[in-house]
Scaffold this motif. Structure first.
Motif, PDB file in Angstrom:
ATOM      1  N   GLN A  68      18.620  18.533  82.479  1.00  0.00           N
ATOM      2  CA  GLN A  68      17.919  19.793  82.684  1.00  0.00           C
ATOM      3  C   GLN A  68      16.555  19.602  83.333  1.00  0.00           C
ATOM      4  OE1 GLN A  68      17.857  21.553  78.845  1.00  0.00           O
ATOM      5  NE2 GLN A  68      19.782  22.642  79.133  1.00  0.00           N
TER       6      GLN A  68
ATOM      7  N   MET B   4       4.266  28.216  76.633  1.00  0.00           N
ATOM      8  CA  MET B   4       4.695  28.148  78.023  1.00  0.00           C
ATOM      9  C   MET B   4       6.067  28.807  78.183  1.00  0.00           C
ATOM     10  SD  MET B   4       4.588  24.703  80.218  1.00  0.00           S
ATOM     11  CE  MET B   4       2.837  24.453  80.127  1.00  0.00           C
ATOM     12  N   GLU B   5       6.948  28.520  77.233  1.00  0.00           N
ATOM     13  CA  GLU B   5       8.268  29.164  77.271  1.00  0.00           C
ATOM     14  C   GLU B   5       8.138  30.667  77.183  1.00  0.00           C
ATOM     15  OE1 GLU B   5      11.173  28.012  74.429  1.00  0.00           O
ATOM     16  OE2 GLU B   5      11.249  25.955  75.151  1.00  0.00           O
TER      17      GLU B   5
ATOM     18  N   GLY C 148       7.375  32.402  80.166  1.00  0.00           N
ATOM     19  CA  GLY C 148       8.488  32.445  81.108  1.00  0.00           C
ATOM     20  C   GLY C 148       8.501  31.237  82.030  1.00  0.00           C
ATOM     21  N   VAL C 149       7.854  30.159  81.603  1.00  0.00           N
ATOM     22  CA  VAL C 149       7.856  28.931  82.390  1.00  0.00           C
ATOM     23  C   VAL C 149       8.608  27.879  81.583  1.00  0.00           C
ATOM     24  CG1 VAL C 149       6.425  27.116  83.376  1.00  0.00           C
ATOM     25  CG2 VAL C 149       5.667  29.479  83.463  1.00  0.00           C
ATOM     26  N   ASP C 150       9.555  27.212  82.223  1.00  0.00           N
ATOM     27  CA  ASP C 150      10.351  26.216  81.520  1.00  0.00           C
ATOM     28  C   ASP C 150       9.542  24.927  81.384  1.00  0.00           C
ATOM     29  OD1 ASP C 150      12.185  24.541  80.526  1.00  0.00           O
ATOM     30  OD2 ASP C 150      13.788  25.088  81.909  1.00  0.00           O
ATOM     31  N   PRO C 151       9.178  24.537  80.165  1.00  0.00           N
ATOM     32  CA  PRO C 151       8.380  23.314  80.018  1.00  0.00           C
ATOM     33  C   PRO C 151       9.121  22.069  80.492  1.00  0.00           C
ATOM     34  CG  PRO C 151       9.006  24.176  77.864  1.00  0.00           C
ATOM     35  CD  PRO C 151       9.406  25.192  78.877  1.00  0.00           C
ATOM     36  N   LEU C 152      10.455  22.123  80.486  1.00  0.00           N
ATOM     37  CA  LEU C 152      11.193  20.967  80.995  1.00  0.00           C
ATOM     38  C   LEU C 152      10.860  20.736  82.465  1.00  0.00           C
ATOM     39  CD1 LEU C 152      14.740  21.344  79.447  1.00  0.00           C
ATOM     40  CD2 LEU C 152      12.933  19.788  78.808  1.00  0.00           C
TER      41      LEU C 152
ATOM     42  N   ARG D 179       8.138  22.163  84.105  1.00  0.00           N
ATOM     43  CA  ARG D 179       6.702  22.171  84.364  1.00  0.00           C
ATOM     44  C   ARG D 179       6.009  20.934  83.777  1.00  0.00           C
ATOM     45  NH1 ARG D 179       2.516  25.343  86.869  1.00  0.00           N
ATOM     46  NH2 ARG D 179       0.688  24.294  86.076  1.00  0.00           N
TER      47      ARG D 179
END
Lengths: 260, 270
Positions: free
Chosen positions: A28, A130-131, A134-138, A140
């Motif tokens: 991912q 962060m999630e 709406g930002v995917d930490p995986l 970012r």
């Protein structure tokens, strides 16, 4: 007795489950097109992971090269073969010592820092927030670090080899008096670019992936308490060292073991 | 008063290990109002917010936000739904490597292509709304707890969301910042037409701004109604909570064996 078997089975299942999580995690976070923002984040991480590891890796490389020359000389001189010192230093570094020692140093210097950093971000809910933004930490947080580690370690390994060969030169030629021409020419005639440099780089790429993967996964997957962070950092160093040494044996057996 | 609910929670069940946290929770959050979820510590109020935000998956039941089932969405659709939500975390959860300004600008930068000058204007407007325009250069480590929470609030509303989730906004705040936060939540809700869900156990503050209140305990909705109706609720458990009595149907003691038995250690426990 039954209880023991049950526990054994359960811990086996736990290990498999963690491996599965780690695999999904890798897929991912590493797959996908990089954005412009992603490139900037990657460069930043290259600085933290790569540039800041440069000093420790280069200094270690110098010392390892010097020790190799010193030890090699005392053995080779018994056979009157000290002219082959350059070959010995270069081959040991390129095939084994550079990829392995650089990876071990990298795990201690950069891997543990990655685990602690991501772990602390998790503990302070930065990843969750962060999630929620709406930002995917995986993508970012994890992906730039993963790619930075994957690129930085092979480059560091090259630096390690170069400085190591120079360290061997300092001790062998400048101090112990091996003829300079034979130091370099024995190296030139015996080192094969694909078989030695190439295989060493393949090793380094594998180690880079494994060490960085372990480091970021341990950070992302840890229990978000201070004890959890300390355990995860320890695990990063222990697991990646074991993985590097174990994989080194397997890779050496495949590359230089005469199977092909 | 419940015309078109913005968030609907239907028969939610959730457990951690063997411990059941929610056993059939249902609630409806009307659009444009402040709905409070209250209950004693440890009843899983934060867990409920995480279920609503889609960070946890329930064992059974549904959460609908604007008609969309949060837990049936793909990862991508969930992330785009989250752009319409803001969440204020108990710890603030500011990004420690970014300044106050950059923290508030973060959602704008990642979700919009606005020019730099416009982002600056928007960030300053949000910071002005929480009274911290002057603190924009500071790093999160330099902020007090109350300031950090106000910055987090500015960040939560940066994208002008439809729904804001507040996780214990008043915990650990001095009376002044508590008052400031109460004012802010109320004012923002009115000015921006937000739907707000406030999870809290600070009764005074919460009841003063909430339009509707759900009290949860033991994994269920114990009572719900307007703040006034809860104040005169006859249920002893509700009244114990609302009036803050130390002991009652919700026991002061964690479940334990008989005291005398335990002190004399008749069972030979450690």
């Amino acid at each position: 007795m039954i209880g023991r078997i049950v526990r054994l089975g359960r811990s086996g299942c736990d290990v498999l489950e963690a491996l599965g999580r780690a695999g999904l995690f890798l897929a991912q976070s590493s797959v996908g097109m990089p954005s412009r923002e992603g490139c900037y984040l990657w460069l930043r991480q290259m600085h933290f992971v790569g540039v800041l590891s440069l000093a420790i890796v280069l200094v270690s490389g110098l010392f390892i090269g010097m020790v190799l020359a010193l030890q090699g000389y005392t053995i080779l001189v018994d056979f009157g073969a000290e002219q082959a010192l350059g070959q010995m230093v270069a081959l040991s570094l390129l095939r084994e010592l550079s990829p392995v020692v650089a990876a071990l140093l990298f795990a201690g210097r950069a891997g543990s820092a990655l685990t602690a950093e991501i772990g602390l971000m998790k503990a302070t809910e930065q990843l969750t927030s962060m999630e929620m933004i709406g930002v995917d930490p995986l993508r970012r947080v994890v992906a730039p670090r993963l790619w930075a580690g994957f690129v930085a370690l092979p480059v560091l390994t090259v630096g390690f080899s170069v400085v190591g060969v120079y360290g061997g030169y300092l001790v062998g030629v400048e101090w112990l008096g091996v003829f300079e021409g034979s130091y370099w020419s024995s190296m030139q005639s015996s080192v094969d670019f694909l078989a030695d440099v190439g295989n060493g780089m393949v090793k380094s790429l594998v180690f880079a992936l494994v060490v960085t993967w372990i480091a970021v996964f341990q950070g992302y997957d840890l229990v978000p308490t201070s004890e959890g962070i300390s355990r995860a950092t320890t695990r990063t160093v222990v697991y990646s060292s074991l993985a590097v040494l174990g994989l080194d044996f397997v890779l050496t057996a495949v590359m230089f073991g005469g199977f092909s | 008063m419940i015309d078109s609910p913005f968030v609907e929670v239907e028969n939610l069940r959730f457990s951690r290990g063997d411990k059941s946290i929610f056993d059939g929770v249902g609630m409806q959050v009307p659009r444009g109002r402040i709905t409070a979820i209250m209950g004693p510590s440890g009843t899983g109020k934060t867990t409920l917010l995480k279920l609503i935000g889609g960070q946890l998956t329930p064992d059974a039941g549904r959460v609908l936000i604007a008609g969309q089932d949060v837990h049936a969405l793909s990862r991508k659709a969930l992330f785009s739904l989250r752009r319409r939500m803001g969440m204020l975390f108990q710890s603030g959860a500011l990004f420690s490597d970014l300044s106050v300004f950059e923290n508030v600008a973060f959602p704008l930068r990642v979700h919009t292509d606005l020019p730099q000058a416009m982002i600056r204007d928007l960030v300053l407007m949000k910071l002005q709304a929480v009274g911290l325009r002057g603190a924009r250069e500071l790093m999160p480590a330099e902020l007090s707890g109350g300031m950090a929470r106000r910055v987090a609030l500015a960040r939560a509303i940066a994208l002008d969301p439809d729904l804001v989730l507040y996780d214990e906004p008043f915990v650990g705040q001095d009376p002044i910042s508590k008052g400031v936060l109460v004012q802010l939540i109320k004012r923002l809700n009115e000015a921006l037409g937000l739907t707000s869900i406030v999870v809290s156990h600070d009764i005074q503050e919460t009841l003063s701004i909430a339009d509707y209140v759900y009290v949860i305990a033991d994994g269920r909705v114990m009572a719900h109604g307007t703040p006034d109706s809860l104040d005169i609720d006859e249920d002893p458990r509700v009244s114990q909570f609302v009036h803050g009595e130390p002991d009652g149907p919700v026991p002061f003691h964690y479940p334990a064996p008989d005291y005398l038995h335990d002190i004399l250690n008749l069972e030979g426990r450690p």
